[in-house]
Design an enzyme around this catalytic site. Structure first.
Site, short mmCIF file in Angstrom:
data_model
loop_
_atom_site.label_atom_id
_atom_site.label_comp_id
_atom_site.label_asym_id
_atom_site.label_seq_id
_atom_site.Cartn_x
_atom_site.Cartn_y
_atom_site.Cartn_z
N ALA A 146 45.70 45.04 39.43
CA ALA A 146 46.54 45.51 40.50
C ALA A 146 46.25 45.58 41.93
CB ALA A 146 46.84 47.13 39.85
N ARG A 187 42.31 40.24 50.81
CA ARG A 187 41.53 39.15 51.55
C ARG A 187 42.13 37.90 51.21
NH1 ARG A 187 36.13 41.21 48.60
NH2 ARG A 187 37.72 42.24 47.25
N ASP A 211 40.35 38.92 38.44
CA ASP A 211 39.89 37.61 39.49
C ASP A 211 38.68 36.75 39.16
OD1 ASP A 211 38.08 39.66 39.95
OD2 ASP A 211 38.48 39.60 42.11
N ASN A 219 68.51 -7.08 32.03
CA ASN A 219 67.73 -7.30 33.60
C ASN A 219 68.85 -6.80 34.70
OD1 ASN A 219 65.47 -9.38 34.74
ND2 ASN A 219 67.63 -9.04 36.04
C1 UD1 Z 1 34.52 44.29 42.24
C2 UD1 Z 1 33.31 45.57 42.03
C3 UD1 Z 1 32.05 44.63 42.44
C4 UD1 Z 1 31.81 43.45 41.64
C5 UD1 Z 1 32.79 42.44 41.68
C6 UD1 Z 1 32.65 41.45 40.85
C7 UD1 Z 1 34.22 47.56 42.39
C8 UD1 Z 1 34.54 48.75 43.27
N1 UD1 Z 1 33.61 46.64 42.89
O1 UD1 Z 1 34.41 43.97 43.65
O2 UD1 Z 1 31.04 45.80 42.12
O3 UD1 Z 1 30.64 43.07 42.02
O4 UD1 Z 1 34.21 43.12 41.43
O5 UD1 Z 1 33.94 40.52 40.93
O6 UD1 Z 1 34.98 47.63 41.37
N2 UD1 Z 1 41.83 46.21 41.02
C9 UD1 Z 1 43.13 47.09 40.60
N3 UD1 Z 1 43.21 48.03 41.36
C10 UD1 Z 1 42.77 48.61 42.55
C11 UD1 Z 1 41.93 47.64 43.15
C12 UD1 Z 1 41.50 46.66 42.42
O7 UD1 Z 1 43.84 46.80 39.74
O8 UD1 Z 1 42.95 49.61 43.17
C13 UD1 Z 1 41.75 44.83 40.26
C14 UD1 Z 1 41.80 43.72 41.26
O9 UD1 Z 1 43.28 43.31 41.05
C15 UD1 Z 1 40.84 42.93 40.82
C16 UD1 Z 1 39.73 43.75 40.39
O10 UD1 Z 1 40.25 45.07 40.27
O11 UD1 Z 1 41.21 42.08 39.85
C17 UD1 Z 1 38.42 43.79 41.12
O12 UD1 Z 1 38.89 44.38 42.28
P1 UD1 Z 1 38.44 43.51 44.02
O13 UD1 Z 1 39.03 44.13 44.86
O14 UD1 Z 1 38.60 42.07 43.59
O15 UD1 Z 1 36.79 44.14 43.86
P2 UD1 Z 1 35.54 43.47 44.38
O16 UD1 Z 1 35.56 43.60 45.78
O17 UD1 Z 1 35.88 42.17 43.89
MG MG Z 2 37.07 40.64 43.16
#
Ligand code: UD1
Ligand code: MG
Length: 455
Positions: A10, A15, A102, A376
């Site tokens: 979600a 970024r 992701d 042809n």
């Molecule tokens: C997160 C981890 C980090 C880890 C990294 C690995 C946290 C706080 N940090 O960081 O420790 O090293 O993944 O890839 O968890 N998402 C939601 N709802 C939200 C926020 C995020 O569903 O409110 C989902 C995003 O869509 C994503 C996943 O959670 O698929 C991770 O969120 P992201 O913002 O990518 O976290 P990172 O900064 O990568």
């Molecule tokens: Mg991430």
């Protein structure tokens, strides 16, 4: 004991700087989330939940019918995201594996080994999957206690200089007991991002004296997260490489893997050679002993054996055995190109059937046509299929010979074995065996030059 997968998808994906949700960005022709859903499906979980943001409908469509979509109205962090699954799982007493949406490079085998090892450990409430990166920038660092056990995870942005030196990181994949939801409620958003961080469960469990396990994955590359477009490009390259390596293992020659782009669902037969700058997309199937490229883009099409394609775009069509397409050819959707047909340079074909052994070698437009065997079609022939309001069919029966630069004004039928004189504009049917001529007769005016022509 059952196993449910919860995929967190979600996040806003800030970024990425995009209007499209991050997990719907494409890698090698598939949305990122599909790779994660496929991996958990392959690993054999009983239930799949996807936590989605405002674009839940689009996310649900990509996740497929097996997945249950849970909406996180506000993106308050990964712990808050997981908490949204609580009501759906209230009667579920199996284990939970939580993954980020992701991380498209993770493999089925690795996930299977992770669950299997987690289950073997008695009395562990939570296991964190960790990896070591030479450059851990951006990831949550795994901080171990003096006894070597995982003590807590600190996010890059919250870490001290000393903590930033740690290269063991949280992959974002966890195995939990259903009791985890009680712990999630204790998490506070006291951090740089003011978010509810899921990795904070580690510290809270430790404080309650509950054991937290840790599982280090053998290949860190599988757990590269995709947070921005640079990481998207890097992950796409790795996925493409994997696809090409599988194909090469199955007997396909890929002349230059760095310049070849094949989607995951494409099937290619043995001894086919793929030359550089070739894109094979969607549900394309290529038979054995074909030569594809250089420069070919083939989408959702079915090619038989020994087909040759060079500098061509082919979409939504069937090309039968031994046909030769190109160079500089455009085959649009709905074509059936028969066996041993030649479609040559600067020819466009749309929604047409071309019978076996026929030739359309140069500079033609064939649309809404049905062409029989051994016809042809001369250079520059045009089927005039559109009268401004409707599309009309052209039928050319077997063994016909169309002279160069003919216009066939549809609807029209050119009979079996008939001839069309070069330069004709044919508006009436031509009976079998006849010669259709429809052009002004040539007049030669003698001594034109002497009589005062401008030259
Ligand atoms: C997160 C981890 C980090 C880890 C990294 C690995 C946290 C706080 N940090 O960081 O420790 O090293 O993944 O890839 O968890 N998402 C939601 N709802 C939200 C926020 C995020 O569903 O409110 C989902 C995003 O869509 C994503 C996943 O959670 O698929 C991770 O969120 P992201 O913002 O990518 O976290 P990172 O900064 O990568
Ligand atoms: Mg991430």
């Amino acid at each position: 004991m059952g196993l449910a997968a919860v995929i967190l998808a979600a996040g806003k994906g800030t970024r990425m700087k995009s209007k499209t949700p991050k997990v719907l960005h494409q890698l090698a022709g598939r949305p990122m989330l599909r790779y994660v859903v496929d991996a958990v499906t392959g690993a054999g979980v009983d239930r799949i939940l996807v936590v989605a943001g405002p674009e839940a409908a689009a996310i649900g469509e990509v996740a497929g019918s097996r997945a249950e979509v849970v909406v996180q109205e506000q993106q308050l962090g990964t712990a808050h995201a997981l908490l949204q699954a609580e009501s759906v799982l209230k009667d579920y007493d199996g284990d939970l594996v939580v993954l980020p949406g992701d991380t498209p490079l993770l493999r089925v085998e690795t996930l299977k080994r992770f669950y299997a090892d987690c289950r073997r450990q008695e009395g562990i409430e939570a296991t964190v999957l960790t990896v070591r990166f030479q450059d851990p920038t951006g990831y949550g660092r795994v901080i171990r206690n003096q006894d070597g056990k995982v003590g807590r995870i600190v996010e890059h942005r919250d870490a001290t200089q000393e903590e930033l030196l740690v290269n063991e990181v949280n992959a974002g994949v966890y195995c939990f007991k259903p009791s985890i939801f009680e712990v999630l409620r204790k998490i506070s958003p006291c951090n740089v991002q003011n978010e509810y961080y899921l990795p904070d469960v580690v510290k809270l469990l430790q404080e309650d004296g509950v054991a937290v396990g840790c599982w280090e994955a053998p290949d860190p590359e599988e757990f590269r997260g995709v947070n921005d477009r640079r990481q998207l490009a890097a992950a796409s390259q790795l996925i493409r490489r994997r696809i090409l390596e599988c194909l090469m293992d199955e007997g396909v020659t890929v002349v230059d893997p760095s310049a070849t782009y094949v989607d995951p669902d494409v099937v290619i037969g043995q001894d086919t050679v793929i030359f550089p700058f070739t894109f094979l997309e969607g549900k394309t199937v290529v038979g054995t002993d074909c030569r594809i490229g250089p420069w070919a883009r083939i989408s959702d099409s079915h090619l038989g054996a020994e087909v040759e394609v060079q500098n061509a775009v082919i979409t939504g069509s069937v090309i039968e055995n031994q046909a030769a397409i190109g160079p500089y050819t455009y085959i649009r959707p709905g074509c059936l190109i028969g066996s041993a047909v030649k479609i040559g340079g600067f020819v466009e074909v749309k929604k047409s059937k071309i019978g076996p052994d026929s030739k359309v070698p140069h500079l033609s437009y064939i649309g809404d046509a049905e062409i029989g065997r051994n016809v042809n079609v001369g250079a520059g022939t045009i089927t005039c299929n559109y009268d401004g309001a409707h599309k009309w069919p052209t039928i050319i029966e077997e063994d016909a010979f169309i002279g160069s630069n003919a216009n066939l004004v549809a609807p029209v039928r050119v009979g079996k074995g008939s001839y069309i004189a070069a330069g004709s504009t044919i508006t009436k049917d031509v009976p079998p065996g006849a010669l259709g001529v429809a052009r002004g007769r040539q007049t030669n005016i003698p001594d034109w030059r002497k009589k005062g022509s401008p030259q």
